[in-house]
Structures are given as structure tokens and as C-alpha cells.
Write an enzyme that holds these catalytic residues in place. Sequence first.
Site, mmCIF file in Angstrom:
data_model
loop_
_atom_site.group_PDB
_atom_site.id
_atom_site.type_symbol
_atom_site.label_atom_id
_atom_site.label_comp_id
_atom_site.label_asym_id
_atom_site.label_seq_id
_atom_site.Cartn_x
_atom_site.Cartn_y
_atom_site.Cartn_z
ATOM 1 C CB THR A 27 -0.893 -0.043 1.260
ATOM 2 O OG1 THR A 27 -1.815 -1.121 1.089
ATOM 3 C CG2 THR A 27 -1.644 1.250 1.484
ATOM 4 C CD GLN A 102 -2.812 -7.834 -1.296
ATOM 5 O OE1 GLN A 102 -2.659 -6.657 -0.984
ATOM 6 N NE2 GLN A 102 -2.299 -8.827 -0.588
ATOM 7 C CG HIS A 179 -5.161 -8.567 1.239
ATOM 8 N ND1 HIS A 179 -4.522 -9.319 2.208
ATOM 9 C CD2 HIS A 179 -4.720 -7.295 1.425
ATOM 10 C CE1 HIS A 179 -3.742 -8.537 2.943
ATOM 11 N NE2 HIS A 179 -3.841 -7.303 2.478
ATOM 12 C CB ALA A 181 -2.571 -11.668 4.458
ATOM 13 C CG ASN A 182 -0.929 -8.502 6.262
ATOM 14 O OD1 ASN A 182 -0.372 -9.454 6.811
ATOM 15 N ND2 ASN A 182 -0.389 -7.840 5.262
ATOM 16 C CE1 TYR A 184 -6.222 -3.668 6.608
ATOM 17 C CE2 TYR A 184 -4.516 -5.179 5.878
ATOM 18 C CZ TYR A 184 -4.896 -3.948 6.397
ATOM 19 O OH TYR A 184 -3.955 -3.011 6.710
ATOM 20 N NE ARG A 231 1.323 -11.367 0.866
ATOM 21 C CZ ARG A 231 2.106 -10.448 1.409
ATOM 22 N NH1 ARG A 231 1.599 -9.378 1.958
ATOM 23 N NH2 ARG A 231 3.413 -10.585 1.377
ATOM 24 C CG ASN A 239 -4.678 -4.312 10.854
ATOM 25 O OD1 ASN A 239 -4.443 -3.187 11.306
ATOM 26 N ND2 ASN A 239 -4.636 -4.578 9.558
ATOM 27 N NE ARG A 271 11.359 -14.490 8.278
ATOM 28 C CZ ARG A 271 11.697 -15.419 7.404
ATOM 29 N NH1 ARG A 271 12.049 -16.601 7.819
ATOM 30 N NH2 ARG A 271 11.711 -15.140 6.122
HETATM 31 C C1 FNR Z 1 3.083 -3.827 3.208
HETATM 32 N N1 FNR Z 1 2.529 -5.111 3.236
HETATM 33 C C2 FNR Z 1 1.318 -5.342 2.615
HETATM 34 N N2 FNR Z 1 0.812 -6.607 2.523
HETATM 35 C C3 FNR Z 1 -0.308 -6.862 1.812
HETATM 36 O O1 FNR Z 1 -0.714 -8.023 1.716
HETATM 37 N N3 FNR Z 1 -0.970 -5.831 1.191
HETATM 38 C C4 FNR Z 1 -0.563 -4.540 1.270
HETATM 39 O O2 FNR Z 1 -1.175 -3.636 0.677
HETATM 40 C C5 FNR Z 1 0.591 -4.272 2.039
HETATM 41 N N4 FNR Z 1 1.049 -2.993 2.216
HETATM 42 C C6 FNR Z 1 2.314 -2.752 2.704
HETATM 43 C C7 FNR Z 1 2.851 -1.460 2.646
HETATM 44 C C8 FNR Z 1 4.152 -1.242 3.058
HETATM 45 C C9 FNR Z 1 4.736 0.135 2.949
HETATM 46 C C10 FNR Z 1 4.945 -2.315 3.552
HETATM 47 C C11 FNR Z 1 6.365 -2.097 3.961
HETATM 48 C C12 FNR Z 1 4.397 -3.576 3.638
HETATM 49 C C13 FNR Z 1 3.344 -6.251 3.700
HETATM 50 C C14 FNR Z 1 4.320 -6.713 2.614
HETATM 51 O O3 FNR Z 1 3.627 -7.269 1.510
HETATM 52 C C15 FNR Z 1 5.317 -7.762 3.135
HETATM 53 O O4 FNR Z 1 4.619 -8.909 3.544
HETATM 54 C C16 FNR Z 1 6.130 -7.205 4.298
HETATM 55 O O5 FNR Z 1 6.692 -5.954 3.967
HETATM 56 C C17 FNR Z 1 7.269 -8.143 4.680
HETATM 57 O O6 FNR Z 1 8.184 -8.300 3.619
HETATM 58 P P1 FNR Z 1 9.620 -7.554 3.653
HETATM 59 O O7 FNR Z 1 9.389 -6.084 3.637
HETATM 60 O O8 FNR Z 1 10.281 -7.999 4.934
HETATM 61 O O9 FNR Z 1 10.329 -8.072 2.422
#
Ligand code: FNR
Length: 375
Positions: A27, A102, A179, A181-182, A184, A231, A239, A271
Site C-alpha cells: 500500500t 491484490q 487478500h 492476510a494481515n 483485513y 495471500r 491489526n 516472524r
Molecule cells: C506492506 N505489506 C502489505 N501486505 C499486503 O498483503 N498488502 C498490502 O497492501 C501491504 N502494504 C504494505 C505497505 C508497506 C509500505 C509495507 C512495507 C508492507 C506487507 C508486505 O507485503 C510484506 O509482507 C512485508 O513488507 C514483509 O516483507 P519484507 O518487507 O520484509 O520483504
Amino acid sequence: MQPDPLFTPLKLGALELKHRVVMAPMTRMRSAQPGHVPHALNAEYYGQRASEGGLLITEATDITPQAQGYRGTPGLYSAEQIAGWRAVTEAVHAKGGFIFSQIWHVGRISHSSLQPDGALPVAPSAVPPSGDHTDASGKQVPFETPRAMEEKEIAELVRDFVTAARNAQEAGFDGVEVHGANGYLLDQFLRNGSNKRTDRYGGSIENRARLLLEVVDAVIVAIGSDRVGVRLSPWGTFNDMSDSDGETLWDYVASELATRDLAYLHVVEPRADFTTDLPVDASAPDAASRFKSIFKGTYISAGGYVAETARAVVADARADAVAFGRPFISNPDFPERLRTGATMTWHDRATFYGGDHRGYTDYAPLEGASQSCVA
Ligand code: FNR
């Protein structure tokens, strides 16, 4: 000399990738307003990061106005947005690259000021996440208690994912990543910390996984399983997510997805915490070892990888490809730098979200690199 495991071809659904270094969805909150429309700056950004036979996954993209949780995120529900994305996909294809969209709904990770008609955000249950959120004016405000979705709204939601997938196809994307994950909406349904429903979308693991699987199945019918990725972020706590029995839940979800002949499963390692730049948590469970063997199909692993660990996870067949997030922000030619062992540029966290070209399209390619970093 052994070939570099990251730089061998990979069949991923309908695509033939030339290497296994994927850009993770990120994002960046830089769509044009009003209308949440991708524009020339976004096409330039993705075009810079495209490589011959390499896969990019876009930032999370709103499937409807209600799906929005942050200012400036792009959508995939209007004709203007489809046209804007077409310029993005063309820029990537012009360099021989591939790009998946995504598609997401944020659920409770929103605020009424960001919602159509100022309505409350929706969620599986009326359970607010702890902590604060940024409202439409940029102020930090406490999360509101979301409204639990009615069952008929869930059927509409599945249709909204399908429409977004069809729109992605019309915009020239090579596929979509659902999506899940995370923290949402789809993840909120999966986990019992946020899902307290008593209907067929809550309670048992089968019921909690029902929405994700209905969305995936409907999107597969619409655009074909070889164009659909998913994902997940097992055990992730971002969150305010929690579950009382993660192992059984994630094993079930991975085994169900295994039967669907997807383009790929994309799993974030627990992790990794991308909200800080602290070292990864070495004590966290190893998702790749667990889920690659359950899923069996093409598996993308993400989260806190550096060159050495990425090569190892592919060489050990615990993953088929590795997605990198932060290194792709500040190294537009990241796969090439990884391949050659070139110096990497460190990212500027202050420009991750929103703003203009600074910290977005002005990271220099290889010859301009200065400071060394993780990979
Ligand atoms: C993310 N990440 C993320 N994941 C996802 O599924 N959708 C998204 O829109 C976002 N947005 C997002 C924005 C920013 C600025 C960061 C840094 C990360 C998580 C990303 O896809 C990834 O899983 C993590 O950044 C971990 O990977 P790295 O950065 O350790 O290689």
C-alpha cells in the site's frame, strides 16, 4: 557452478516466470483524488519495478468504496480506475513483466469518515480492534465498533470480489491475489478473536473459512484458477488479530486451498513485522516448512527475507518463489541487484504512505545506489 535458485524459470498458473523474485503487495496511498484512480505516477512506479519474466503484485486495491480503510488507496470498481490500471499493466508488460492485482476489503480496519455516507465499517462481528486508526482527515482516532455484516451482505461481498476480478482482467492484469492476510476482512472471518458469529460463517473452523473459500471459488469461476492467487498471514498479529487454535485453522485452510489448482498460495512468515525495521523474530513458527507440504502447489513465501535466506528457502523446496516488500520500495531494479550482489539502497519509512514522487519513483536505479542494506 550451481545455478542461482532464485533465477531459474517457474511456471506459476498460466505464467512462465523467468525468475522467482516477486514484488510483494504494498500500500502506498498515492492514487489520484477524487475517485481513487491510479494515474501516471503509479504506472511509472510499477513500470520501474518490472523485470523480464518477473511478477509484481500490486498494493491492496479496494473492491468497493466500502472496502476502503486508508486515504488514497486505489480502487477497482469504476471505469476510470480500470483505465488507470490499464496504463499500469501496460507499463509492466512493456518490460516483459507480469502483474497481479491484490483485491481487498479492509472490514473493521476503517473509520466512518472513510466510508460511504459516513456509515460504520463492517466486520464479521461487532468487535473493535484495539488501538487507533487514521481517519479521512489524517487524524489518529480510536477504532470504532464495527457493524456485524448480515448474511445477505456476505453474498453481495462475494459478488463484489468477482466484479473486481473481472475488472482486473479488463485492465490487463495477469491475475488477482485474494487478500486473506494481515487482519483485513477475510482474515477477520477466519480467526475467532474477531469472528464471534453464530451463523454458518462463524463458530467452527469450517464455518470461519467458508467466506474465504466462497470468494476464492467464485473468483476462480470468473477468471480461471490459473489466474488466482491467495495471500494468508498465519499467526500474524498485525491489526489486533488472534485465534485460539491457529495450527488447526491454518492447516485446514491450506489443505482446502490445495484442492483448488490455484496459480499460487502466498504466505507471510509470522516472524516479519514490516511496521518496524527491527530484526526478524527468529522464535516465530516457520510457515513455509509447514504449509508448502500441505498446499503442494506453487508457493510464494514472504516476510523478512534477505538474499541468503531467500536462496535457501527455494533451494530447500520450502517455497517456489520469494516475495520481497521493503527492498523493492527503495531498489527499483531489485531482482537485478539481488542477482549480481550489488549494493542496495535503504528505504525511507517516512515516505511509505501517501505523498508525491518523493520516496516513490525517485529511488535511483543501480548506478545511483549508495548505502548498503539487508539484502
Ligand atoms: C506492506 N505489506 C502489505 N501486505 C499486503 O498483503 N498488502 C498490502 O497492501 C501491504 N502494504 C504494505 C505497505 C508497506 C509500505 C509495507 C512495507 C508492507 C506487507 C508486505 O507485503 C510484506 O509482507 C512485508 O513488507 C514483509 O516483507 P519484507 O518487507 O520484509 O520483504
